[in-house]
Design a protein around this motif. Structure first.
Motif, PDB file in Angstrom:
ATOM      1  N   UNK A 148      -2.497  -2.532   6.175  1.00  0.00           N
ATOM      2  CA  UNK A 148      -1.560  -2.972   7.204  1.00  0.00           C
ATOM      3  C   UNK A 148      -1.616  -4.474   7.443  1.00  0.00           C
ATOM      4  N   UNK A 149      -2.810  -5.077   7.330  1.00  0.00           N
ATOM      5  CA  UNK A 149      -2.937  -6.522   7.513  1.00  0.00           C
ATOM      6  C   UNK A 149      -2.154  -7.280   6.442  1.00  0.00           C
ATOM      7  N   UNK A 150      -2.281  -6.837   5.194  1.00  0.00           N
ATOM      8  CA  UNK A 150      -1.544  -7.474   4.117  1.00  0.00           C
ATOM      9  C   UNK A 150      -0.045  -7.332   4.292  1.00  0.00           C
ATOM     10  N   UNK A 154       1.149  -9.707   7.100  1.00  0.00           N
ATOM     11  CA  UNK A 154       1.231 -11.089   6.658  1.00  0.00           C
ATOM     12  C   UNK A 154       2.431 -11.297   5.732  1.00  0.00           C
ATOM     13  N   UNK A 155       2.673 -10.354   4.820  1.00  0.00           N
ATOM     14  CA  UNK A 155       3.770 -10.477   3.870  1.00  0.00           C
ATOM     15  C   UNK A 155       5.124 -10.475   4.573  1.00  0.00           C
ATOM     16  N   UNK A 156       5.243  -9.705   5.650  1.00  0.00           N
ATOM     17  CA  UNK A 156       6.510  -9.608   6.372  1.00  0.00           C
ATOM     18  C   UNK A 156       6.792 -10.838   7.223  1.00  0.00           C
ATOM     19  N   UNK A 187      -0.818 -15.867  -0.166  1.00  0.00           N
ATOM     20  CA  UNK A 187      -0.511 -14.850  -1.175  1.00  0.00           C
ATOM     21  C   UNK A 187      -1.784 -14.145  -1.657  1.00  0.00           C
ATOM     22  N   UNK A 188      -2.842 -14.913  -1.858  1.00  0.00           N
ATOM     23  CA  UNK A 188      -4.106 -14.298  -2.263  1.00  0.00           C
ATOM     24  C   UNK A 188      -4.603 -13.341  -1.186  1.00  0.00           C
TER      25      UNK A 188
END
Length: 253
Positions: A111-113, A116-118, A235-236
């Motif tokens: 969910x954290x990734x 961040x992506x959104x 991104x990483x």
């Protein structure tokens, strides 16, 4: 272990900790499963991994201290709020089966990734956050809870600290990773490693290879974070969070 196997451990540690220092956490994504695959029981692998992760903080911290400016107040808050949680978590893991926590943490990490992506602009610039007691207390409580997870589980909590520093304290990703690597990688993991090393079992003869690889990987990852900037670090972070979450959901052999 043979010389070739020790060199293999060095290589695994360099790769795992290099990505961790770049993304702000996730060294256990590769390193811990590798130790289990090579024959260590989970509690022994976790204790050995935690001790080796201190070298990640040392390597990344050496690079960040050369280039970054740390605020003493923020250093103190992250240290004092999280360290008691780390010690509590390291004590709990010795008596509580960690599987349920790993599944919950895996879902949360994914969910954290996704979060961040959104949000494409998240962590790209520094945001000024005004002081208030409610903001300070909530921030400290969040760090304390993440500290408990850091002491008791294998991977993903450094990533949680990184995003917490970005979202709650207004840091950009490069700043947040620097704080995470120095305080979580070095101090938090050092406290957890001391607790697990004292009360648990450590594969001491594997540690030299892991410590060398963790230090080198941490330094190289911190160099890449500083050299390529926030966008690559973001991104990483997103890639490593999703992969770490998936790894946590998979059953431990």
């Amino acid at each position: 272990m043979t010389i070739i196997e020790h060199l293999g451990l060095v290589f695994i540690a360099i790769v795992a900790n290099g990505f961790s220092a770049l993304a702000g956490g996730g060294a256990g994504l590769l390193q811990l499963p590798a130790l289990i695959f090579l024959g260590l029981p989970y509690p022994v692998a976790l204790a050995t991994h935690k001790i080796a992760s201190v070298a990640l903080g040392a390597g990344a911290g050496l690079r960040h201290f050369k280039k970054s400016t740390f605020e003493p107040t923020r250093l103190a808050i992250i240290l004092l709020a999280g360290l008691p949680g780390v010690l509590i978590g390291a004590w709990l893991v010795l008596g509580i089966p960690p599987r349920a926590g790993e599944i919950a943490l895996g879902l949360l990490t994914i969910g954290l990734g996704w979060y961040s992506w959104r949000r494409p602009q998240l962590g790209q610039v520094v945001r000024e956050i005004g002081f208030s007691w409610s903001h300070a207390l909530i921030g400290a409580a969040g760090l304390f809870l993440i500290g408990i997870l850091n002491g008791s589980l294998a991977s993903g909590t450094g990533l949680m600290v990184t995003l917490w520093l970005v979202r709650w304290y207004g840091m950009n990703y490069t700043q947040a990773v620097a704080y995470t690597m120095v305080l979580v990688g070095l101090v938090w993991n050092g406290a957890g490693a001391l607790m697990l090393g004292t009360l648990g079992t450590v594969q001491w003869d594997w540690l030299p290879a892991l410590l060398v690889g963790s230090f080198v990987g941490g330094y190289l990852g911190a160099w890449a974070a500083q050299h390529y900037g926030n966008r690559l670090v973001k991104r990483a972070f997103e890639v490593v969070t999703v992969l770490t979450g998936i790894a946590l959901l998979l059953p431990v052999p």
